[in-house]
Scaffold this motif. Structure first.
Motif, PDB file in Angstrom:
ATOM      1  N   VAL A  34       1.247  -1.376   0.002  1.00 35.33           N
ATOM      2  CA  VAL A  34      -0.267   0.183  -0.175  1.00 35.33           C
ATOM      3  C   VAL A  34       0.860   1.508  -0.179  1.00 35.33           C
ATOM      4  O   VAL A  34       1.290   1.498   0.604  1.00 35.33           O
ATOM      5  CB  VAL A  34      -1.036   0.083   1.125  1.00 35.33           C
ATOM      6  CG1 VAL A  34      -1.612   1.418   1.162  1.00 35.33           C
ATOM      7  CG2 VAL A  34      -2.101  -1.160   1.101  1.00 35.33           C
ATOM      8  N   LYS A  36       0.467   4.782  -0.610  1.00 39.42           N
ATOM      9  CA  LYS A  36      -0.524   5.873  -0.510  1.00 39.42           C
ATOM     10  C   LYS A  36      -0.001   6.540  -0.111  1.00 39.42           C
ATOM     11  O   LYS A  36       0.425   6.561   1.020  1.00 39.42           O
ATOM     12  CB  LYS A  36      -2.257   5.446  -0.003  1.00 39.42           C
ATOM     13  CG  LYS A  36      -2.051   5.528   1.420  1.00 39.42           C
ATOM     14  CD  LYS A  36      -2.903   5.482   1.770  1.00 39.42           C
ATOM     15  CE  LYS A  36      -3.028   4.257   3.628  1.00 39.42           C
ATOM     16  NZ  LYS A  36      -4.655   3.730   4.171  1.00 39.42           N
ATOM     17  N   ASN A  57      -5.134   4.810  -2.286  1.00 39.81           N
ATOM     18  CA  ASN A  57      -7.353   5.396  -2.227  1.00 39.81           C
ATOM     19  C   ASN A  57      -6.788   6.375  -2.708  1.00 39.81           C
ATOM     20  O   ASN A  57      -8.292   6.408  -3.026  1.00 39.81           O
ATOM     21  CB  ASN A  57      -6.291   6.051  -0.458  1.00 39.81           C
ATOM     22  CG  ASN A  57      -6.367   4.743   0.491  1.00 39.81           C
ATOM     23  OD1 ASN A  57      -5.644   3.825   0.091  1.00 39.81           O
ATOM     24  ND2 ASN A  57      -6.890   4.323   1.057  1.00 39.81           N
ATOM     25  N   ILE A  81      -8.150   0.736  -3.424  1.00 41.85           N
ATOM     26  CA  ILE A  81      -9.031   0.390  -1.949  1.00 41.85           C
ATOM     27  C   ILE A  81      -8.540   1.135  -1.399  1.00 41.85           C
ATOM     28  O   ILE A  81      -9.840   1.283  -0.345  1.00 41.85           O
ATOM     29  CB  ILE A  81      -7.328  -0.147  -1.315  1.00 41.85           C
ATOM     30  CG1 ILE A  81      -5.891   0.217  -0.852  1.00 41.85           C
ATOM     31  CG2 ILE A  81      -7.241  -1.683  -2.497  1.00 41.85           C
ATOM     32  CD1 ILE A  81      -4.880  -0.435   0.102  1.00 41.85           C
ATOM     33  N   MET A 163     -13.655  -8.123   0.436  1.00 46.89           N
ATOM     34  CA  MET A 163     -12.869  -7.287   1.246  1.00 46.89           C
ATOM     35  C   MET A 163     -12.691  -6.645   2.394  1.00 46.89           C
ATOM     36  O   MET A 163     -14.270  -5.764   1.837  1.00 46.89           O
ATOM     37  CB  MET A 163     -12.295  -5.969  -0.049  1.00 46.89           C
ATOM     38  CG  MET A 163     -10.822  -4.929   0.593  1.00 46.89           C
ATOM     39  SD  MET A 163     -11.473  -3.445   1.253  1.00 46.89           S
ATOM     40  CE  MET A 163     -10.607  -2.431   0.778  1.00 46.89           C
ATOM     41  N   ILE A 165     -12.381  -4.122   6.064  1.00 48.23           N
ATOM     42  CA  ILE A 165     -11.135  -2.994   6.915  1.00 48.23           C
ATOM     43  C   ILE A 165     -12.088  -2.932   8.294  1.00 48.23           C
ATOM     44  O   ILE A 165     -12.673  -2.529   8.323  1.00 48.23           O
ATOM     45  CB  ILE A 165     -10.964  -1.949   6.488  1.00 48.23           C
ATOM     46  CG1 ILE A 165     -10.719  -1.790   4.705  1.00 48.23           C
ATOM     47  CG2 ILE A 165      -9.879  -0.983   6.910  1.00 48.23           C
ATOM     48  CD1 ILE A 165     -11.033  -0.375   4.552  1.00 48.23           C
ATOM     49  N   MET A 203      -3.871  -6.220   7.250  1.00 46.96           N
ATOM     50  CA  MET A 203      -2.788  -4.888   7.342  1.00 46.96           C
ATOM     51  C   MET A 203      -2.218  -4.707   8.408  1.00 46.96           C
ATOM     52  O   MET A 203      -1.514  -6.021   8.603  1.00 46.96           O
ATOM     53  CB  MET A 203      -3.747  -3.940   7.432  1.00 46.96           C
ATOM     54  CG  MET A 203      -5.510  -3.642   6.763  1.00 46.96           C
ATOM     55  SD  MET A 203      -6.553  -1.740   6.535  1.00 46.96           S
ATOM     56  CE  MET A 203      -6.178  -1.189   8.472  1.00 46.96           C
ATOM     57  N   SER A 204      -0.776  -4.056   8.158  1.00 50.79           N
ATOM     58  CA  SER A 204       0.173  -4.119   9.010  1.00 50.79           C
ATOM     59  C   SER A 204      -0.253  -4.841  10.264  1.00 50.79           C
ATOM     60  O   SER A 204       0.837  -5.675  10.437  1.00 50.79           O
ATOM     61  CB  SER A 204       0.784  -2.676   8.999  1.00 50.79           C
ATOM     62  OG  SER A 204       1.478  -2.363   8.175  1.00 50.79           O
ATOM     63  N   ARG A 219      -3.208  -6.391   2.583  1.00 53.60           N
ATOM     64  CA  ARG A 219      -2.847  -4.739   2.300  1.00 53.60           C
ATOM     65  C   ARG A 219      -1.867  -4.630   3.282  1.00 53.60           C
ATOM     66  O   ARG A 219      -2.461  -3.860   3.870  1.00 53.60           O
ATOM     67  CB  ARG A 219      -3.623  -4.253   2.092  1.00 53.60           C
ATOM     68  CG  ARG A 219      -5.068  -4.869   1.069  1.00 53.60           C
ATOM     69  CD  ARG A 219      -6.329  -4.381   0.582  1.00 53.60           C
ATOM     70  NE  ARG A 219      -6.759  -3.689   2.354  1.00 53.60           N
ATOM     71  CZ  ARG A 219      -7.436  -4.619   3.011  1.00 53.60           C
ATOM     72  NH1 ARG A 219      -8.347  -5.594   2.642  1.00 53.60           N
ATOM     73  NH2 ARG A 219      -8.230  -3.412   4.513  1.00 53.60           N
ATOM     74  N   VAL A 220      -0.727  -4.281   2.982  1.00 49.17           N
ATOM     75  CA  VAL A 220       0.223  -3.924   4.006  1.00 49.17           C
ATOM     76  C   VAL A 220       1.537  -2.207   3.602  1.00 49.17           C
ATOM     77  O   VAL A 220       1.672  -1.866   2.332  1.00 49.17           O
ATOM     78  CB  VAL A 220       1.006  -5.066   4.686  1.00 49.17           C
ATOM     79  CG1 VAL A 220       2.461  -4.205   5.468  1.00 49.17           C
ATOM     80  CG2 VAL A 220       1.129  -5.918   4.963  1.00 49.17           C
ATOM     81  N   GLY A 221       1.520  -0.921   4.665  1.00 50.46           N
ATOM     82  CA  GLY A 221       1.427  -0.127   4.051  1.00 50.46           C
ATOM     83  C   GLY A 221       2.608   0.209   4.877  1.00 50.46           C
ATOM     84  O   GLY A 221       3.828   0.002   4.817  1.00 50.46           O
ATOM     85  N   SER A 222       2.297   0.895   6.635  1.00 53.76           N
ATOM     86  CA  SER A 222       3.288   1.115   6.882  1.00 53.76           C
ATOM     87  C   SER A 222       4.257  -0.160   7.111  1.00 53.76           C
ATOM     88  O   SER A 222       5.664   0.793   8.164  1.00 53.76           O
ATOM     89  CB  SER A 222       2.312   1.847   8.110  1.00 53.76           C
ATOM     90  OG  SER A 222       1.563   1.018   8.878  1.00 53.76           O
ATOM     91  N   ARG A 228       2.773   6.475   7.557  1.00 50.82           N
ATOM     92  CA  ARG A 228       2.088   8.317   6.836  1.00 50.82           C
ATOM     93  C   ARG A 228       2.550   9.037   7.499  1.00 50.82           C
ATOM     94  O   ARG A 228       2.194   9.377   9.138  1.00 50.82           O
ATOM     95  CB  ARG A 228       0.907   7.583   6.497  1.00 50.82           C
ATOM     96  CG  ARG A 228       0.875   6.401   5.527  1.00 50.82           C
ATOM     97  CD  ARG A 228      -0.259   6.598   4.928  1.00 50.82           C
ATOM     98  NE  ARG A 228      -1.193   5.365   6.043  1.00 50.82           N
ATOM     99  CZ  ARG A 228      -0.857   4.433   6.197  1.00 50.82           C
ATOM    100  NH1 ARG A 228      -0.485   3.644   5.557  1.00 50.82           N
ATOM    101  NH2 ARG A 228      -2.058   3.939   6.787  1.00 50.82           N
ATOM    102  N   HIS A 234      -6.212   9.044   6.831  1.00 49.56           N
ATOM    103  CA  HIS A 234      -5.517   8.031   6.433  1.00 49.56           C
ATOM    104  C   HIS A 234      -4.246   7.422   6.847  1.00 49.56           C
ATOM    105  O   HIS A 234      -3.121   7.797   6.797  1.00 49.56           O
ATOM    106  CB  HIS A 234      -6.072   6.580   4.975  1.00 49.56           C
ATOM    107  CG  HIS A 234      -6.483   6.763   5.125  1.00 49.56           C
ATOM    108  ND1 HIS A 234      -8.081   5.894   5.598  1.00 49.56           N
ATOM    109  CD2 HIS A 234      -7.682   7.229   4.611  1.00 49.56           C
ATOM    110  CE1 HIS A 234      -9.253   6.443   4.653  1.00 49.56           C
ATOM    111  NE2 HIS A 234      -9.174   7.001   4.066  1.00 49.56           N
TER     112      HIS A 234
HETATM  113  C1  LIG Z   1      -4.222   2.821   4.341  1.00 44.31           C
HETATM  114  C2  LIG Z   1      -4.966   1.189   3.946  1.00 44.31           C
HETATM  115  C3  LIG Z   1      -4.018   0.241   3.722  1.00 44.31           C
HETATM  116  C4  LIG Z   1      -2.418  -0.399   4.951  1.00 44.31           C
HETATM  117  O1  LIG Z   1      -2.503   0.235   5.737  1.00 44.31           O
HETATM  118  P1  LIG Z   1      -0.935  -0.138   7.252  1.00 44.31           P
HETATM  119  O2  LIG Z   1      -2.026  -0.232   8.429  1.00 44.31           O
HETATM  120  O3  LIG Z   1      -0.318   1.134   6.587  1.00 44.31           O
HETATM  121  O4  LIG Z   1      -0.411  -1.150   6.978  1.00 44.31           O
HETATM  122  C5  LIG Z   1      -4.699  -1.101   3.697  1.00 44.31           C
HETATM  123  N1  LIG Z   1      -5.914  -1.090   2.955  1.00 44.31           N
HETATM  124  C6  LIG Z   1      -6.965  -0.042   2.780  1.00 44.31           C
HETATM  125  C7  LIG Z   1      -7.858  -0.098   2.331  1.00 44.31           C
HETATM  126  C8  LIG Z   1      -5.772   1.253   3.610  1.00 44.31           C
HETATM  127  O5  LIG Z   1      -6.256   2.221   3.215  1.00 44.31           O
END
Ligand SMILES: *Cc1c(COP(=O)(O)O)cnc(C)c1O
Length: 234
Positions: A34, A36, A57, A81, A163, A165, A203-204, A219-222, A228, A234
């Motif tokens: 991820v 974004k 996003n 996403i 999907m 959250i 996610m993370s 879905r892995v971002g941080s 961020r 977000h």
């Molecule tokens: C930002 C986001 C993520 C990633 O989240 P992290 O906690 O940073 O891994 C995953 N899915 C969606 C829909 C997001 O908006």
């Protein structure tokens, strides 16, 4: 940039470990990076370590990145996403490979109508509100079957799965419960005759819990790019 490759290695180790613990093959699992709020050059660094799937996003931010990275376009799969507005569906239909965040038929109909003929069908998931808060986006579990059958019938979309959250939770059992609920919703739709194979969840903070409950895309971002900045949503 070497931080990014170290972090990806660590995330992949966490995922492999969770797969082993739950008797799953790690090849069955897709890591969606991820990106974004992070720059195109950070996506390029993740690509250099072998990553191919990236999640965004915000449509305009994503279009800028896709354009900057056009030399990699054939190798990358871009996943939308975030929440989708009607006035952005054309850009999404033209530039993305996947959309995970469909929760209304009207948005799905627009995406199908606007998907260019030279591209393969847009791969889509329906976002389900498993935690049930009124404020969150996502279709309710009760309204899911009707939406799923209608979206599956659209010609230029391929409905792949679901999907979610969920609300953040601290302990593993509390993290697993909403993921299990999403898995059960997918099983119900499959029994009703829909050919679905995708669970986009985790996610993370809860990727292990999601893998244990059957996630096929995490879905892995941080955990990859770091926190961020507080100035962006977000
Ligand atoms: C930002 C986001 C993520 C990633 O989240 P992290 O906690 O940073 O891994 C995953 N899915 C969606 C829909 C997001 O908006």
């Amino acid at each position: 940039m070497s931080m990014i490759s170290d972090n990806i290695l660590q995330v992949r180790q966490r995922l492999t470990h969770a797969c082993e613990q739950s008797g799953r093959q790690s090849e069955q699992l897709c890591l969606l990076v991820v990106s974004k709020t992070f720059a195109a050059e950070q996506v390029r660094a993740a690509h250099a370590t072998g990553e191919r799937d990236f999640g965004e996003n915000y449509v305009q931010e994503a279009l800028d990145k896709i354009c900057t990275l056009s030399d990699l376009r054939a190798q990358l799969r871009w996943h939308m996403i975030g929440p989708l507005q009607s006035n952005k569906t054309k850009d999404v239909a033209e530039h993305f490979d996947w959309v995970h965040s469909i929760d209304r038929l009207k948005i799905a109909q627009r995406l199908s109508a606007q998907r260019p003929a030279h591209l393969p069908p847009l791969q889509v998931c329906l976002q389900v509100n498993v935690s049930g808060e009124a404020s969150k986006s996502g279709v309710s579990p009760g309204e899911l079957p009707e939406l799923a059958h209608a979206v599956a019938a659209l010609p230029r979309l391929q409905l792949r799965g679901l999907m979610s959250i969920p609300e953040p939770a601290q302990d593993l059992a509390a993290q697993r419960a909403p993921h299990r609920a999403l898995t059960q919703l997918l099983q119900t739709l499959i029994k009703q005759g829909l050919a679905l194979d995708t669970l986009s969840m985790g996610m993370s903070a809860d990727m292990e819990a999601a893998v244990m409950e059957g996630a096929t895309i995490v879905r892995v971002g941080s955990a990859i790019f770091g926190q961020r900045s507080g100035t962006t949503p977000h």
